[in-house]
Scaffold this motif. Structure first.
Motif, PDB file in Angstrom:
ATOM      1  N   GLN A   1     -11.927 -18.223 -63.352  1.00  0.00           N
ATOM      2  CA  GLN A   1     -12.600 -19.515 -63.506  1.00  0.00           C
ATOM      3  C   GLN A   1     -13.364 -19.580 -64.832  1.00  0.00           C
ATOM      4  OE1 GLN A   1     -15.062 -22.752 -60.992  1.00  0.00           O
ATOM      5  NE2 GLN A   1     -15.719 -20.668 -60.587  1.00  0.00           N
TER       6      GLN A   1
ATOM      7  N   THR B   1     -10.909 -20.071 -67.605  1.00  0.00           N
ATOM      8  CA  THR B   1     -10.402 -21.446 -67.581  1.00  0.00           C
ATOM      9  C   THR B   1     -11.436 -22.404 -68.154  1.00  0.00           C
ATOM     10  OG1 THR B   1      -9.117 -20.929 -65.596  1.00  0.00           O
ATOM     11  CG2 THR B   1      -9.429 -23.255 -66.112  1.00  0.00           C
ATOM     12  N   TYR B   2     -12.688 -22.206 -67.754  1.00  0.00           N
ATOM     13  CA  TYR B   2     -13.770 -23.053 -68.263  1.00  0.00           C
ATOM     14  C   TYR B   2     -13.855 -22.973 -69.781  1.00  0.00           C
ATOM     15  CZ  TYR B   2     -18.507 -23.971 -69.921  1.00  0.00           C
ATOM     16  OH  TYR B   2     -19.580 -24.392 -70.673  1.00  0.00           O
TER      17      TYR B   2
ATOM     18  N   ASN C   1     -17.913 -30.967 -65.799  1.00  0.00           N
ATOM     19  CA  ASN C   1     -18.490 -30.850 -64.471  1.00  0.00           C
ATOM     20  C   ASN C   1     -17.851 -31.829 -63.470  1.00  0.00           C
ATOM     21  OD1 ASN C   1     -21.118 -32.241 -62.851  1.00  0.00           O
ATOM     22  ND2 ASN C   1     -20.894 -30.042 -62.619  1.00  0.00           N
TER      23      ASN C   1
ATOM     24  N   TRP D   1      -5.605 -20.858 -61.881  1.00  0.00           N
ATOM     25  CA  TRP D   1      -6.842 -20.981 -61.115  1.00  0.00           C
ATOM     26  C   TRP D   1      -6.612 -21.733 -59.801  1.00  0.00           C
ATOM     27  CZ3 TRP D   1     -11.025 -19.387 -59.313  1.00  0.00           C
ATOM     28  CH2 TRP D   1     -12.100 -20.186 -58.938  1.00  0.00           C
TER      29      TRP D   1
ATOM     30  N   TYR E   1     -12.974 -30.567 -56.815  1.00  0.00           N
ATOM     31  CA  TYR E   1     -13.324 -30.371 -58.225  1.00  0.00           C
ATOM     32  C   TYR E   1     -12.670 -29.121 -58.802  1.00  0.00           C
ATOM     33  CZ  TYR E   1     -16.790 -34.045 -57.653  1.00  0.00           C
ATOM     34  OH  TYR E   1     -17.402 -35.244 -57.417  1.00  0.00           O
TER      35      TYR E   1
ATOM     36  N   PHE F   1     -14.001 -27.034 -61.351  1.00  0.00           N
ATOM     37  CA  PHE F   1     -14.958 -25.944 -61.533  1.00  0.00           C
ATOM     38  C   PHE F   1     -15.960 -25.972 -60.381  1.00  0.00           C
ATOM     39  CE2 PHE F   1     -13.614 -26.935 -65.969  1.00  0.00           C
ATOM     40  CZ  PHE F   1     -12.906 -25.759 -66.174  1.00  0.00           C
TER      41      PHE F   1
ATOM     42  N   SER G   1     -18.560 -23.806 -57.210  1.00  0.00           N
ATOM     43  CA  SER G   1     -19.410 -22.696 -56.775  1.00  0.00           C
ATOM     44  C   SER G   1     -19.683 -22.893 -55.287  1.00  0.00           C
ATOM     45  CB  SER G   1     -20.716 -22.648 -57.568  1.00  0.00           C
ATOM     46  OG  SER G   1     -21.488 -23.802 -57.326  1.00  0.00           O
TER      47      SER G   1
ATOM     48  N   LYS H   1     -18.687 -28.731 -56.426  1.00  0.00           N
ATOM     49  CA  LYS H   1     -18.590 -28.613 -57.880  1.00  0.00           C
ATOM     50  C   LYS H   1     -19.773 -27.830 -58.431  1.00  0.00           C
ATOM     51  CE  LYS H   1     -20.700 -33.004 -59.412  1.00  0.00           C
ATOM     52  NZ  LYS H   1     -20.472 -34.195 -60.258  1.00  0.00           N
TER      53      LYS H   1
ATOM     54  N   MET I   1     -23.237 -24.132 -65.809  1.00  0.00           N
ATOM     55  CA  MET I   1     -22.361 -24.114 -66.988  1.00  0.00           C
ATOM     56  C   MET I   1     -23.163 -23.853 -68.258  1.00  0.00           C
ATOM     57  SD  MET I   1     -19.720 -27.289 -66.439  1.00  0.00           S
ATOM     58  CE  MET I   1     -18.220 -27.107 -65.447  1.00  0.00           C
TER      59      MET I   1
ATOM     60  N   TRP J   1     -22.849 -19.630 -67.506  1.00  0.00           N
ATOM     61  CA  TRP J   1     -21.486 -19.372 -67.964  1.00  0.00           C
ATOM     62  C   TRP J   1     -21.390 -19.204 -69.474  1.00  0.00           C
ATOM     63  CZ3 TRP J   1     -17.690 -22.963 -64.776  1.00  0.00           C
ATOM     64  CH2 TRP J   1     -17.752 -22.587 -63.427  1.00  0.00           C
TER      65      TRP J   1
END
Length: 328
Positions: A165, A168-169, A184, A224, A237, A239, A241, A249, A255, A259
């Motif tokens: 993840q 990917t982000y 987001n 992902w 979504y 991304f 958690s 999301k 983020m 991240w």
């Protein structure tokens, strides 16, 4: 100009102030009247100058929208605006951390006043990472423009790390140059794999934008999503958690504060910020030969001037080499 001297930029003009939203002007005037600051005239002028610059910035970059409407729509929209403004003050005015501190403190005090008057429920400044300066230090906010080599190093480190993840982000954030609010808000049903586009994503002020990830980004998105299917992770979504046992999301704060720091630390850049990815990739595209207007479109800027002045770091070596061709 001598090195180390302050960068003076004529930004606020009477003509620009005349165009500022009168509702925003009245808010600031009421704040100053309420505050009734026991300060010298020169200091008051400095504070008013800071607020005028902020109001002109909102006028030019955020459609002159009423401050209270921005916050009422979504406090995150004001957080985005403030982060953009801090970056703008750094790149355009050359503000160092102490000056940024003063700006941030003044605007935060203004929002505290709005809360006391029950105009807003949250102070957007509570969600901003503020610069800190220790006694005797003279650091300034560092804006990072990642080089091609650094981008490749991050990709390599993320692959080794195995956090799909996070990888990917990074790839999607970098190559789409999207704001955190847009990233987001990406939903799985907005991803068009055939065309390689993420369609109609909600961005600042409720605008819908199309995002164009790299081929690598689209491939990572597929991996992902497949990983999520294999592990029974369900969420609309991209991304995500886990909170209270449910997948949802991921927060913008995660983020921006977790991240991106983790990514920067991989290559020894602990001060890396989310906005740096927008600046970095737009610069790499422009210096590789992409037309300014195309970079502007990808950044969703209304004017190429904003793109060129605040998002592009020109390749000095390339300019120097080109100059040699024309020297007499």
């Amino acid at each position: 100009m001598l090195l180390g001297k302050r960068k003076y930029v004529k930004y606020v003009t009477p003509e620009k102030l005349e165009k500022v939203n009168p509702q925003n002007k009245r808010l600031i005037e009421k704040y100053f009247s309420y505050k009734n600051m026991n300060l010298s005239d020169d200091t008051k002028k400095s504070y008013m100058s800071d607020f005028n610059q902020w109001l002109v910035y909102i006028m030019e970059n955020y459609n002159n929208e009423y401050i209270l409407d921005i916050i009422k729509n979504d406090v995150d929209d004001m957080v985005d605006l403030l982060e953009d403004y801090v970056a703008f003050c750094t790149t355009t005015f050359g503000n160092k951390e102490r000056r940024i501190q003063r700006r941030v403190s003044s605007i935060s005090s203004f929002f505290i006043y709005l809360r006391r008057k029950r105009k807003i429920k949250e102070n957007p400044m509570d969600f901003i990472e503020r610069p800190s300066v220790k006694a005797g230090e003279k650091p300034q906010i560092i804006q990072t423009f990642l080089s091609k080599d650094q981008v490749e190093e991050i990709r390599k480190k993320l692959e080794e790390l195995g956090d799909l993840q996070l990888y990917t982000y990074f790839e999607v954030a970098l190559t789409t140059m999207a704001r955190v609010k847009a990233l987001n808000n990406i939903k799985l049903n907005q991803i068009n794999f055939e065309e390689g586009i993420i369609e109609r994503v909600i961005e600042k002020e409720g605008y819908e934008v199309d995002l164009f990830p790299s081929e690598k980004g689209m491939e990572l998105i597929k991996q992902w999503i497949e990983y999520r299917k294999e592990n029974g992770i369900e969420c609309e979504y991209l991304f995500i958690s886990k909170r209270n046992g449910q997948w949802t999301k991921v927060s913008k704060n995660t983020m921006q504060m977790s991240w991106i720091k983790k990514i920067g630390n991989l290559i020894g850049i602990p001060h890396l910020h989310s906005h740096d990815l927008r600046h970095s990739y737009s610069t790499l595209l422009y210096n590789s030969g992409m037309k300014l207007e195309d970079v502007q479109d990808l950044l969703h800027h209304m004017s190429p001037d904003v793109t060129l002045k605040h998002y592009i770091k020109k390749d000095v070596n390339k300019i120097k080499d080109n100059k040699k061709k024309f020297e007499i």
